[in-house]
Structure formats: C-alpha cells, structure tokens
Design a protein around this motif. Structure first.
Motif, short mmCIF file in Angstrom:
data_model
loop_
_atom_site.label_atom_id
_atom_site.label_comp_id
_atom_site.label_asym_id
_atom_site.label_seq_id
_atom_site.Cartn_x
_atom_site.Cartn_y
_atom_site.Cartn_z
N LYS A 1 -2.32 -7.00 16.55
CA LYS A 1 -1.84 -8.17 17.32
C LYS A 1 -0.71 -8.86 16.52
O LYS A 1 0.25 -9.24 17.04
N GLU A 2 -0.77 -8.67 15.09
CA GLU A 2 0.31 -9.21 14.38
C GLU A 2 1.50 -8.22 14.49
O GLU A 2 2.77 -8.88 14.59
N CYS A 3 1.50 -7.11 14.61
CA CYS A 3 2.55 -6.09 14.82
C CYS A 3 3.18 -6.53 16.06
O CYS A 3 4.53 -6.53 16.44
N ASN A 4 2.38 -6.78 17.17
CA ASN A 4 3.00 -7.24 18.47
C ASN A 4 3.81 -8.53 18.32
O ASN A 4 4.92 -8.68 18.92
N ALA A 5 3.36 -9.43 17.39
CA ALA A 5 4.03 -10.84 17.31
C ALA A 5 5.26 -10.67 16.55
O ALA A 5 6.18 -11.18 17.10
N LEU A 6 5.23 -9.54 15.60
CA LEU A 6 6.60 -9.31 14.84
C LEU A 6 7.34 -8.42 15.54
O LEU A 6 8.57 -8.15 15.04
N LYS A 7 7.08 -7.86 16.53
CA LYS A 7 7.75 -6.60 17.30
C LYS A 7 8.13 -5.64 16.51
O LYS A 7 9.06 -4.97 16.54
N ILE A 8 6.86 -5.02 15.94
CA ILE A 8 6.87 -3.90 14.96
C ILE A 8 6.42 -2.74 15.79
O ILE A 8 5.13 -3.09 16.32
#
Length: 353
Positions: A195-202
């Motif tokens: 979820k955090e990768c999605n938010a950071l566009k990673i």
C-alpha cells in the motif's frame, strides 16, 4: 540507403551492482570495459543495451548461496537461506545506493526517476539508463521509514523478497519441477508495504514471490502487476516461473513480464546449463505474448546474476537475440515494444506520468 539504428533494449533486471559491492570491479572499469561478466559500457553500446533496473541485492552469508551444480540435476530442491540480519542488510543496501551513484559520477549511467528521463537517455545512447531497484527489502523495517528514505534517494522499484523469507513475505525456492504455490503469502507488514509503495508510486516486482504472495499483491495493489525477470511455467515448470493463471492476472492488471535469460528458468528440463539454442527463448516469448499480448512483454536478463545462454553470452550478444526474434516473426513495430516501449508504457502507468 542505410538501415536504421537498432532500437535499444531496456532491461528488467541486472546484478552489476553486486559485482561492484564484492569489490571485483570498479565504476571506472565499467566505463572502460571489463574482462569478464555481462555488462560494461563499451559492450552495452556494442550490443544495444540501453540500461534497465539496476538491482541492489544483499547476498546470503557464505555457504548459503545458490548451488549451480545442484541445479544441473534432473530434479532439485535447494533449501531457502535464512532471514538476513536487518542491520547488515541496511549497511549493504546503503552501499548499493552508493555504487549506483558512483557509476553515475563515473559516466557509466544516468539515474532515472521518470519514464521520460529513461527515454531521453536511451535516445542519446551515451550512457546506460538506470532505475534504482531493491531485490529483497531486508533493509526496510516494519515502520517503513527506510522506504521513504530510499525513495527520496531515487528508489523507484522493489521486490519484497528474494528467494528467502523477509518480514514482508516468502519467496519461492530454487525447485524443479515445481509450481510456485509454496508457503504463505504476504504478512501484515507486507500488505502495508504494498500500500505504501502504491502511495509513493514505487513499482512492486513479483519475481521471486510465491504463488500466495502474488495473489496478495494482486488483491491489494492499484498498480499494474509486473514481474521484472520471470518466464513461462508452461514451457519450463520451475518454481521461479509464472503459471498461466498468474499471467492472466498480470494481463488483467495491464502489467508486464520481462523474460529472464537464466538458463535454468528457460530450459524445459530446468537445468542450469547454458548450451542450448535461442529457439527455447522464443518459446517463452510466444507463450507470454499469447497470454499477455504484444504490449506487456519485455526482457529481464538477470545479467551478472545468472548463467546466460551461450548464444547471447553478455550484453554485447544482444544482436543475436534480435536475430532470433526477427526469425521468429518479430517486425519493427513489435521489436520496439519488446525492446523498451513496453517498459516505458508500464512505468508511466505505475509512476503516474
């Protein structure tokens, strides 16, 4: 009339950084040319290797590495290495970032954070285009602070696991024959990481994740599903390869797969033996295109991290791959997609550009 310059390849995965971390080569050596290995700047220019995802990988302790001799047997099941010490993983990972930055300072590559930057570096052809990637994120703690630190430094892609467990999930072992349905999926920390990768566009790399882990990423992620260096299980029934069901999931998400050049993941017999024809790679290419379509397949060589077919040998041998692709019916338009266009497409979607 002169023929057009061949379109450059952009690669889903290489392990050049690991060679430098081990101290066997230097950034200037990569610029000037190396006597062995798979990648340096002169050979990249000669073969049309435009760059790719440069992986930061923390090797397992001595004695726990992958046994290539064992992988030449008709069947094998290599034990998974144990979980790494987080402090040691963080130190090595930070050193890996330093290696990529040193390669940029030396003139070997340009670190890219957008698809347009990759496209521009590929067009110039003076350096390799590099996306910072971490393979197995043992250096990231459960509070994900390091994830934000790494993103600020340029990280734009990661694989939650290599083929060993992390606090985020489980990887598949080097097992043949076997499907990837081995063990549990993502932990709660792993789900938070996605979820955090999605938010950071990673970008999240599915390569090395087990079957349940892939299912978990698919259920959580709002980004295209991508396997940077994996092959078709229907052609080579190795645990590291993707089943037709997984390929359908990737296609439904508008993601993509980079074909892995590692011999054991290409050969139908699963052997880590580089003596075979490139027609075997074409079987994987045809199968992936059948399930994913022409817009969702690229290359993910695993240069400097695997035993590569003799017909390619290193990045200077990519013209031989072009010839095999041409002989297999790949025209100019499809060649551009497979070489780098599909990677740019999926990165634009993933990175929101």
């Amino acid at each position: 009339m002169t023929s057009p310059e061949p379109v450059p390849f952009f690669d889903g995965h290489n392990d050049l950084v690991l060679r430098l971390l081990r101290g066997s080569v230097t950034p200037q050596g990569v610029v000037d040319g190396l006597p062995d290995g798979h990648i340096d700047l002169p050979r990249a220019k000669a073969g049309g290797f435009g760059g790719g995802f440069f992986a930061i990988f923390v090797p397992s302790p001595a004695g726990a590495s992958v046994d290539f001799d064992e992988m030449q047997k008709p069947q094998y099941d290599l034990p998974l290495p144990p979980m790494l010490d987080p402090a040691e993983a963080l130190t090595t990972t930070l050193d890996g970032f330093g290696v990529i930055e040193a390669l940029e300072d030396a003139g070997a590559l340009t670190i890219c954070r957008t698809a347009d930057e990759i496209d521009e570096v590929l067009k110039r052809g003076e350096r390799m285009a590099a996306v910072m990637h971490i393979e197995g994120v043992e250096a990231i703690g459960p509070d994900l602070k390091e994830l934000h630190d790494f993103h600020a430094r340029g990280l734009r892609s990661l694989g939650p696991v290599w083929s060993r467990p992390t606090i985020f999930g489980e990887g598949v072992p080097f097992r043949y024959p076997s499907d990837p349905d081995i063990g549990g999926g993502l932990t709660e920390a792993g789900k938070a990481l996605v979820k955090e990768c999605n938010a950071l566009k990673i970008m999240i790399d599915l390569s090395h994740l087990n079957g349940k882990g892939v299912e978990d990423v698919a259920a959580i992620s709002d980004a295209p599903l991508v396997a940077t260096h994996s092959n078709a299980w229907s052609v080579c029934p190795h645990a590291r390869n993707l089943t037709d069901r997984q390929l359908e999931m990737i296609a439904d998400s508008d993601g993509m797969v980079g074909i892995n050049f590692a011999s054991a993941f290409l050969r139908p017999d699963g052997k880590m033996d580089d003596d075979f024809g490139l027609d075997v790679m074409m079987r994987h290419l045809d199968h992936l295109i059948k399930f994913l379509g022409e817009d969702r397949v690229g290359i993910g060589s695993d240069f400097d991290g695997a035993l590569i077919p003799k017909g390619i040998k290193d990045c200077a041998g990519l013209p031989n791959l072009r010839t095999a692709m041409r002989d297999n019916g790949v025209d100019d338009a499809l060649m551009k997609k497979l070489a780098h266009g599909n990677w740019l497409r999926v990165l634009r979607l993933t990175w929101g550009q």
